[in-house]
Design a protein around this motif. Structure first.
Motif, PDB file in Angstrom:
ATOM      1  N   THR A 158      -9.533  39.263  59.110  1.00  0.00           N
ATOM      2  CA  THR A 158      -9.103  40.618  59.443  1.00  0.00           C
ATOM      3  C   THR A 158      -8.153  41.121  58.360  1.00  0.00           C
ATOM      4  O   THR A 158      -7.532  40.325  57.647  1.00  0.00           O
ATOM      5  CB  THR A 158      -8.381  40.687  60.806  1.00  0.00           C
TER       6      THR A 158
ATOM      7  N   GLU B 270     -17.825  40.356  61.906  1.00  0.00           N
ATOM      8  CA  GLU B 270     -18.316  40.977  63.134  1.00  0.00           C
ATOM      9  C   GLU B 270     -18.658  42.452  62.937  1.00  0.00           C
ATOM     10  O   GLU B 270     -19.321  43.045  63.777  1.00  0.00           O
ATOM     11  CB  GLU B 270     -17.280  40.829  64.251  1.00  0.00           C
TER      12      GLU B 270
ATOM     13  N   ASP C  45     -10.205  44.310  63.008  1.00  0.00           N
ATOM     14  CA  ASP C  45     -11.646  44.051  63.008  1.00  0.00           C
ATOM     15  C   ASP C  45     -11.957  42.834  62.155  1.00  0.00           C
ATOM     16  O   ASP C  45     -11.444  42.686  61.044  1.00  0.00           O
ATOM     17  CB  ASP C  45     -12.418  45.252  62.451  1.00  0.00           C
ATOM     18  N   ASN C  46     -12.813  41.970  62.673  1.00  0.00           N
ATOM     19  CA  ASN C  46     -13.249  40.787  61.947  1.00  0.00           C
ATOM     20  C   ASN C  46     -14.314  41.208  60.940  1.00  0.00           C
ATOM     21  O   ASN C  46     -15.308  41.833  61.304  1.00  0.00           O
ATOM     22  CB  ASN C  46     -13.804  39.758  62.936  1.00  0.00           C
TER      23      ASN C  46
ATOM     24  N   GLU D 144     -14.159  30.125  69.801  1.00  0.00           N
ATOM     25  CA  GLU D 144     -14.308  31.537  69.422  1.00  0.00           C
ATOM     26  C   GLU D 144     -14.359  32.468  70.630  1.00  0.00           C
ATOM     27  O   GLU D 144     -13.768  33.540  70.616  1.00  0.00           O
ATOM     28  CB  GLU D 144     -15.576  31.716  68.565  1.00  0.00           C
ATOM     29  N   TYR D 145     -15.044  32.060  71.706  1.00  0.00           N
ATOM     30  CA  TYR D 145     -15.179  32.953  72.860  1.00  0.00           C
ATOM     31  C   TYR D 145     -13.852  33.198  73.591  1.00  0.00           C
ATOM     32  O   TYR D 145     -13.728  34.136  74.366  1.00  0.00           O
ATOM     33  CB  TYR D 145     -16.237  32.427  73.843  1.00  0.00           C
TER      34      TYR D 145
ATOM     35  N   SER E 197     -10.194  39.778  71.301  1.00  0.00           N
ATOM     36  CA  SER E 197     -10.683  40.706  70.287  1.00  0.00           C
ATOM     37  C   SER E 197      -9.641  41.755  69.959  1.00  0.00           C
ATOM     38  O   SER E 197      -9.711  42.426  68.942  1.00  0.00           O
ATOM     39  CB  SER E 197     -11.966  41.389  70.768  1.00  0.00           C
TER      40      SER E 197
END
Length: 130
Positions: free
Chosen positions: A114, A81, A77-78, A10-11, A15
């Motif tokens: 998304t 999140e 956008d997730n 994930e990291y 984004s």
């Protein structure tokens, strides 16, 4: 983006994405990071606005559900999140099914978190119906 999420931790998943015709290169042929354009939040909003009616509909549904979390929702956008959680995902599924007449599950929101990803998935389902 779903493929990238399945392959990378994930990291490491970006984004935001920015389309460029060509990357700036140094004389050695490497990417010139200093010459890359600055990307601010305004640019991501411009790049991430709905591109079609389906994405506009999904954005409207999510905006109603996530009114207390965010002002504007980008198609990149997730859901989780920006304030979404499993109960809101379930409500989102019900609203999407009522509005679009397509059957999806809560699991699909987790797989395609998304608007951009979910709209592609829904498009494919709608094409099978007709």
């Amino acid at each position: 983006n779903a493929h990238v999420r399945s392959e990378l931790p994930e990291y490491m998943v970006p984004s935001m994405y920015m389309a460029m015709e060509q990357l700036p290169l140094t004389p050695n042929g490497k990417v010139d990071k200093k010459a890359l354009p600055d990307v601010d939040k305004n640019a991501s909003q411009i790049l991430s606005s709905p591109r079609n009616e389906l994405e506009e509909t999904l954005q409207r549904i999510w905006s109603i559900l996530l009114t207390t979390s965010v002002k504007t929702i980008s198609i990149t956008d997730n859901f989780f999140e920006i304030g979404g959680h499993s109960l809101l995902a379930a409500r989102s599924v019900v609203d999407i099914q009522k509005t679009l007449g397509v059957k999806i599950g809560v699991r699909d929101i987790f797989i395609y978190p998304t608007i951009a990803e979910l709209s592609v998935f829904i498009e494919k389902k709608l094409q099978k119906i007709f």
